[in-house]
Motif scaffolding. Structure first.
Motif, PDB file in Angstrom:
ATOM      1  N   LEU A  31       0.825  -1.205   0.000  1.00  0.00           N
ATOM      2  CA  LEU A  31       0.000   0.000   0.000  1.00  0.00           C
ATOM      3  C   LEU A  31       0.863   1.260   0.000  1.00  0.00           C
ATOM      4  O   LEU A  31       0.571   2.211  -0.733  1.00  0.00           O
ATOM      5  CB  LEU A  31      -0.935   0.004   1.214  1.00  0.00           C
ATOM      6  CG  LEU A  31      -2.117  -0.955   1.141  1.00  0.00           C
ATOM      7  CD1 LEU A  31      -2.866  -0.976   2.456  1.00  0.00           C
ATOM      8  CD2 LEU A  31      -3.041  -0.557   0.008  1.00  0.00           C
ATOM      9  N   LEU A  32       1.917   1.257   0.802  1.00  0.00           N
ATOM     10  CA  LEU A  32       2.805   2.425   0.825  1.00  0.00           C
ATOM     11  C   LEU A  32       3.467   2.643  -0.527  1.00  0.00           C
ATOM     12  O   LEU A  32       3.561   3.780  -1.007  1.00  0.00           O
ATOM     13  CB  LEU A  32       3.864   2.251   1.905  1.00  0.00           C
ATOM     14  CG  LEU A  32       3.397   2.514   3.324  1.00  0.00           C
ATOM     15  CD1 LEU A  32       4.514   2.161   4.306  1.00  0.00           C
ATOM     16  CD2 LEU A  32       2.992   3.957   3.495  1.00  0.00           C
ATOM     17  N   ILE A  33       3.911   1.570  -1.146  1.00  0.00           N
ATOM     18  CA  ILE A  33       4.546   1.694  -2.459  1.00  0.00           C
ATOM     19  C   ILE A  33       3.554   2.209  -3.482  1.00  0.00           C
ATOM     20  O   ILE A  33       3.872   3.069  -4.301  1.00  0.00           O
ATOM     21  CB  ILE A  33       5.151   0.340  -2.886  1.00  0.00           C
ATOM     22  CG1 ILE A  33       6.364   0.025  -2.015  1.00  0.00           C
ATOM     23  CG2 ILE A  33       5.532   0.345  -4.362  1.00  0.00           C
ATOM     24  CD1 ILE A  33       6.902  -1.365  -2.178  1.00  0.00           C
ATOM     25  N   SER A  34       2.322   1.708  -3.444  1.00  0.00           N
ATOM     26  CA  SER A  34       1.326   2.141  -4.424  1.00  0.00           C
ATOM     27  C   SER A  34       0.907   3.591  -4.213  1.00  0.00           C
ATOM     28  O   SER A  34       0.456   4.247  -5.140  1.00  0.00           O
ATOM     29  CB  SER A  34       0.100   1.224  -4.381  1.00  0.00           C
ATOM     30  OG  SER A  34      -0.573   1.368  -3.155  1.00  0.00           O
ATOM     31  N   VAL A  35       1.071   4.122  -3.002  1.00  0.00           N
ATOM     32  CA  VAL A  35       0.727   5.519  -2.744  1.00  0.00           C
ATOM     33  C   VAL A  35       1.920   6.429  -3.008  1.00  0.00           C
ATOM     34  O   VAL A  35       1.780   7.498  -3.608  1.00  0.00           O
ATOM     35  CB  VAL A  35       0.232   5.686  -1.285  1.00  0.00           C
ATOM     36  CG1 VAL A  35       0.151   7.148  -0.901  1.00  0.00           C
ATOM     37  CG2 VAL A  35      -1.111   5.006  -1.113  1.00  0.00           C
ATOM     38  N   ILE A  36       3.099   6.028  -2.594  1.00  0.00           N
ATOM     39  CA  ILE A  36       4.273   6.898  -2.684  1.00  0.00           C
ATOM     40  C   ILE A  36       4.848   6.958  -4.097  1.00  0.00           C
ATOM     41  O   ILE A  36       5.305   8.009  -4.546  1.00  0.00           O
ATOM     42  CB  ILE A  36       5.341   6.432  -1.669  1.00  0.00           C
ATOM     43  CG1 ILE A  36       4.822   6.682  -0.248  1.00  0.00           C
ATOM     44  CG2 ILE A  36       6.660   7.132  -1.886  1.00  0.00           C
ATOM     45  CD1 ILE A  36       5.716   6.143   0.837  1.00  0.00           C
TER      46      ILE A  36
END
Length: 53
Positions: A31-36
């Protein structure tokens, strides 16, 4: 020993909780990778537009 008996053991429960924690960490990382990642792409576009050529 049955599977239910295996799950009721304290050792088995601690192993399962570590597996669940690992799965939660993987999901959080995705999730962090997909947002950042899109944020970095957008910032690169802004930098390219503002730099004189």
């Amino acid at each position: 020993m049955s599977f239910v008996g295996f799950l009721r053991e304290e050792k088995a429960q601690s192993e399962w909780s570590s597996v669940y924690m690992l799965v939660i960490l993987i999901i959080a990382a995705l999730l962090l990778i997909s947002v950042i990642k899109p944020m970095f792409r957008q910032s690169q576009r802004i930098v390219q537009k503002t730099q004189p050529t």
